[in-house]
Design a protein around this motif. Structure first.
Motif, PDB file in Angstrom:
ATOM      1  N   GLY A 173       0.824  -1.217   0.000  1.00 53.40           N
ATOM      2  CA  GLY A 173       0.000   0.000   0.000  1.00 53.40           C
ATOM      3  C   GLY A 173       0.854   1.261   0.000  1.00 53.40           C
ATOM      4  O   GLY A 173       0.533   2.238  -0.683  1.00 53.40           O
ATOM      5  N   ILE A 174       1.931   1.234   0.749  1.00 59.06           N
ATOM      6  CA  ILE A 174       2.854   2.381   0.758  1.00 59.06           C
ATOM      7  C   ILE A 174       3.442   2.574  -0.632  1.00 59.06           C
ATOM      8  O   ILE A 174       3.541   3.699  -1.129  1.00 59.06           O
ATOM      9  CB  ILE A 174       3.968   2.182   1.805  1.00 59.06           C
ATOM     10  N   GLY A 175       3.817   1.480  -1.276  1.00 54.42           N
ATOM     11  CA  GLY A 175       4.356   1.564  -2.629  1.00 54.42           C
ATOM     12  C   GLY A 175       3.345   2.111  -3.620  1.00 54.42           C
ATOM     13  O   GLY A 175       3.695   2.888  -4.515  1.00 54.42           O
ATOM     14  N   LEU A 176       2.088   1.728  -3.487  1.00 54.83           N
ATOM     15  CA  LEU A 176       1.043   2.250  -4.362  1.00 54.83           C
ATOM     16  C   LEU A 176       0.853   3.745  -4.161  1.00 54.83           C
ATOM     17  O   LEU A 176       0.733   4.505  -5.120  1.00 54.83           O
ATOM     18  CB  LEU A 176      -0.283   1.529  -4.102  1.00 54.83           C
ATOM     19  N   LEU A 177       0.829   4.160  -2.909  1.00 50.86           N
ATOM     20  CA  LEU A 177       0.681   5.591  -2.617  1.00 50.86           C
ATOM     21  C   LEU A 177       1.905   6.375  -3.060  1.00 50.86           C
ATOM     22  O   LEU A 177       1.803   7.492  -3.554  1.00 50.86           O
ATOM     23  CB  LEU A 177       0.429   5.793  -1.122  1.00 50.86           C
ATOM     24  N   ALA A 178       3.078   5.783  -2.887  1.00 51.92           N
ATOM     25  CA  ALA A 178       4.318   6.465  -3.247  1.00 51.92           C
ATOM     26  C   ALA A 178       4.403   6.732  -4.739  1.00 51.92           C
ATOM     27  O   ALA A 178       5.003   7.720  -5.167  1.00 51.92           O
ATOM     28  CB  ALA A 178       5.518   5.639  -2.795  1.00 51.92           C
ATOM     29  N   ALA A 179       3.811   5.862  -5.545  1.00 53.07           N
ATOM     30  CA  ALA A 179       3.843   6.049  -6.990  1.00 53.07           C
ATOM     31  C   ALA A 179       3.140   7.332  -7.407  1.00 53.07           C
ATOM     32  O   ALA A 179       3.464   7.914  -8.434  1.00 53.07           O
ATOM     33  CB  ALA A 179       3.203   4.855  -7.686  1.00 53.07           C
ATOM     34  N   ASN A 180       2.191   7.782  -6.608  1.00 52.97           N
ATOM     35  CA  ASN A 180       1.438   8.997  -6.919  1.00 52.97           C
ATOM     36  C   ASN A 180       1.803  10.164  -6.017  1.00 52.97           C
ATOM     37  O   ASN A 180       1.171  11.207  -6.089  1.00 52.97           O
ATOM     38  CB  ASN A 180      -0.064   8.717  -6.811  1.00 52.97           C
ATOM     39  N   ALA A 181       2.778   9.982  -5.148  1.00 51.76           N
ATOM     40  CA  ALA A 181       3.160  11.030  -4.204  1.00 51.76           C
ATOM     41  C   ALA A 181       4.269  11.900  -4.782  1.00 51.76           C
ATOM     42  O   ALA A 181       4.655  11.760  -5.936  1.00 51.76           O
ATOM     43  CB  ALA A 181       3.601  10.396  -2.887  1.00 51.76           C
ATOM     44  N   GLY A 182       4.803  12.755  -3.961  1.00 47.75           N
ATOM     45  CA  GLY A 182       5.810  13.719  -4.402  1.00 47.75           C
ATOM     46  C   GLY A 182       7.210  13.158  -4.488  1.00 47.75           C
ATOM     47  O   GLY A 182       7.443  11.949  -4.438  1.00 47.75           O
ATOM     48  N   GLU A 183       8.165  14.065  -4.621  1.00 43.80           N
ATOM     49  CA  GLU A 183       9.580  13.740  -4.831  1.00 43.80           C
ATOM     50  C   GLU A 183      10.154  12.805  -3.768  1.00 43.80           C
ATOM     51  O   GLU A 183      10.970  11.950  -4.074  1.00 43.80           O
ATOM     52  CB  GLU A 183      10.413  15.022  -4.840  1.00 43.80           C
ATOM     53  N   ALA A 184       9.764  12.977  -2.528  1.00 42.86           N
ATOM     54  CA  ALA A 184      10.360  12.192  -1.443  1.00 42.86           C
ATOM     55  C   ALA A 184      10.106  10.695  -1.612  1.00 42.86           C
ATOM     56  O   ALA A 184      10.907   9.881  -1.172  1.00 42.86           O
ATOM     57  CB  ALA A 184       9.817  12.652  -0.094  1.00 42.86           C
ATOM     58  N   PHE A 185       9.019  10.341  -2.258  1.00 44.67           N
ATOM     59  CA  PHE A 185       8.658   8.929  -2.392  1.00 44.67           C
ATOM     60  C   PHE A 185       8.984   8.353  -3.764  1.00 44.67           C
ATOM     61  O   PHE A 185       8.805   7.165  -3.990  1.00 44.67           O
ATOM     62  CB  PHE A 185       7.165   8.739  -2.110  1.00 44.67           C
ATOM     63  N   GLN A 188      11.713   7.679  -5.139  1.00 42.03           N
ATOM     64  CA  GLN A 188      12.862   6.778  -5.178  1.00 42.03           C
ATOM     65  C   GLN A 188      12.474   5.311  -5.087  1.00 42.03           C
ATOM     66  O   GLN A 188      13.219   4.447  -5.545  1.00 42.03           O
ATOM     67  CB  GLN A 188      13.848   7.116  -4.048  1.00 42.03           C
ATOM     68  N   LEU A 189      11.314   5.003  -4.511  1.00 45.16           N
ATOM     69  CA  LEU A 189      10.881   3.603  -4.405  1.00 45.16           C
ATOM     70  C   LEU A 189      10.722   2.966  -5.784  1.00 45.16           C
ATOM     71  O   LEU A 189      11.110   1.821  -5.996  1.00 45.16           O
ATOM     72  CB  LEU A 189       9.564   3.504  -3.634  1.00 45.16           C
ATOM     73  N   ALA A 190      10.165   3.702  -6.724  1.00 43.76           N
ATOM     74  CA  ALA A 190       9.997   3.171  -8.078  1.00 43.76           C
ATOM     75  C   ALA A 190      11.349   2.908  -8.723  1.00 43.76           C
ATOM     76  O   ALA A 190      11.524   1.931  -9.449  1.00 43.76           O
ATOM     77  CB  ALA A 190       9.184   4.145  -8.923  1.00 43.76           C
ATOM     78  N   PRO A 208       4.864  -2.590  -6.295  1.00 45.07           N
ATOM     79  CA  PRO A 208       3.914  -1.975  -7.230  1.00 45.07           C
ATOM     80  C   PRO A 208       4.561  -1.379  -8.478  1.00 45.07           C
ATOM     81  O   PRO A 208       4.059  -1.576  -9.589  1.00 45.07           O
ATOM     82  CB  PRO A 208       3.231  -0.883  -6.394  1.00 45.07           C
ATOM     83  N   SER A 209       5.656  -0.692  -8.316  1.00 43.82           N
ATOM     84  CA  SER A 209       6.307  -0.101  -9.489  1.00 43.82           C
ATOM     85  C   SER A 209       6.920  -1.183 -10.374  1.00 43.82           C
ATOM     86  O   SER A 209       6.897  -1.075 -11.601  1.00 43.82           O
ATOM     87  CB  SER A 209       7.378   0.903  -9.061  1.00 43.82           C
ATOM     88  N   LEU A 210       7.430  -2.226  -9.782  1.00 45.56           N
ATOM     89  CA  LEU A 210       8.017  -3.322 -10.553  1.00 45.56           C
ATOM     90  C   LEU A 210       6.931  -4.092 -11.304  1.00 45.56           C
ATOM     91  O   LEU A 210       7.108  -4.454 -12.466  1.00 45.56           O
ATOM     92  CB  LEU A 210       8.792  -4.252  -9.625  1.00 45.56           C
ATOM     93  N   TYR A 211       5.785  -4.323 -10.655  1.00 49.09           N
ATOM     94  CA  TYR A 211       4.678  -5.000 -11.314  1.00 49.09           C
ATOM     95  C   TYR A 211       4.157  -4.169 -12.488  1.00 49.09           C
ATOM     96  O   TYR A 211       3.857  -4.708 -13.545  1.00 49.09           O
ATOM     97  CB  TYR A 211       3.531  -5.266 -10.335  1.00 49.09           C
ATOM     98  N   ALA A 212       4.040  -2.873 -12.285  1.00 50.31           N
ATOM     99  CA  ALA A 212       3.568  -1.996 -13.365  1.00 50.31           C
ATOM    100  C   ALA A 212       4.552  -1.995 -14.531  1.00 50.31           C
ATOM    101  O   ALA A 212       4.150  -2.003 -15.698  1.00 50.31           O
ATOM    102  CB  ALA A 212       3.358  -0.586 -12.836  1.00 50.31           C
ATOM    103  N   ALA A 213       5.848  -1.992 -14.245  1.00 54.14           N
ATOM    104  CA  ALA A 213       6.869  -2.007 -15.299  1.00 54.14           C
ATOM    105  C   ALA A 213       6.876  -3.334 -16.046  1.00 54.14           C
ATOM    106  O   ALA A 213       7.160  -3.375 -17.242  1.00 54.14           O
ATOM    107  CB  ALA A 213       8.244  -1.731 -14.707  1.00 54.14           C
ATOM    108  N   ALA A 214       6.554  -4.429 -15.360  1.00 51.70           N
ATOM    109  CA  ALA A 214       6.530  -5.743 -16.002  1.00 51.70           C
ATOM    110  C   ALA A 214       5.376  -5.862 -16.985  1.00 51.70           C
ATOM    111  O   ALA A 214       5.473  -6.555 -17.987  1.00 51.70           O
ATOM    112  CB  ALA A 214       6.445  -6.845 -14.954  1.00 51.70           C
ATOM    113  N   GLY A 215       4.280  -5.178 -16.696  1.00 51.61           N
ATOM    114  CA  GLY A 215       3.132  -5.210 -17.591  1.00 51.61           C
ATOM    115  C   GLY A 215       2.401  -6.538 -17.548  1.00 51.61           C
ATOM    116  O   GLY A 215       2.673  -7.391 -16.714  1.00 51.61           O
TER     117      GLY A 215
END
Length: 135
Positions: free
Chosen positions: A43-55, A57-59, A109-116
């Protein structure tokens, strides 16, 4: 009112991170079981994908992990879906450890989205639901 809970994605990611940290420590009033850490951090990863600069880096961590496998000639052909599968096995195939599950869950979340493909379904569905509640 633009959402059910007006936190913003950055605020929600920060609150969820602090909640997870307080819950994993186990010495506070909040208690998060080790087995639930991957879901909280996802959930943090999902929110981080749409958050600001501080988050943001997770992607980048997930993409760098996948690139490091792809650039390794000893492994042969390696796609992002293989990295997503490896990450999933590390989270659910080994004993629950908060430090491992928090990192892998937040990057997933970012890795799953990149994998498609089918990998992108959990990230896109839950991201849409979650961000519609907190924006």
């Amino acid at each position: 009112m633009s959402s059910l809970i007006a936190l913003g994605t950055g605020g929600a990611a920060t609150l969820t991170t602090v909640y997870l940290y307080a819950g994993v420590r186990g010495k506070n009033k909040i208690n998060v079981a080790d087995e639930h850490v991957p879901y909280w951090s996802f959930g943090i990863g999902l929110l981080a994908a749409n958050a600001g600069e501080a988050f943001q880096q997770l992607a980048g961590i997930g993409q760098q992990l996948s690139t490091s496998f792809q650039d390794n000639a000893a492994l042969g052909e390696w796609k992002t879906g293989a990295t997503a599968g490896l990450l999933t096995i590390v989270v659910f195939g080994f004993k629950a450890r908060p430090w491992k599950d928090a990192i892998c869950g937040a990057v997933a979340p970012s890795l799953y989205a990149a994998a498609g493909g089918l990998w992108a379904l959990p990230a896109s569905i839950f991201s849409g639901l979650l961000t519609s509640f907190v924006k």
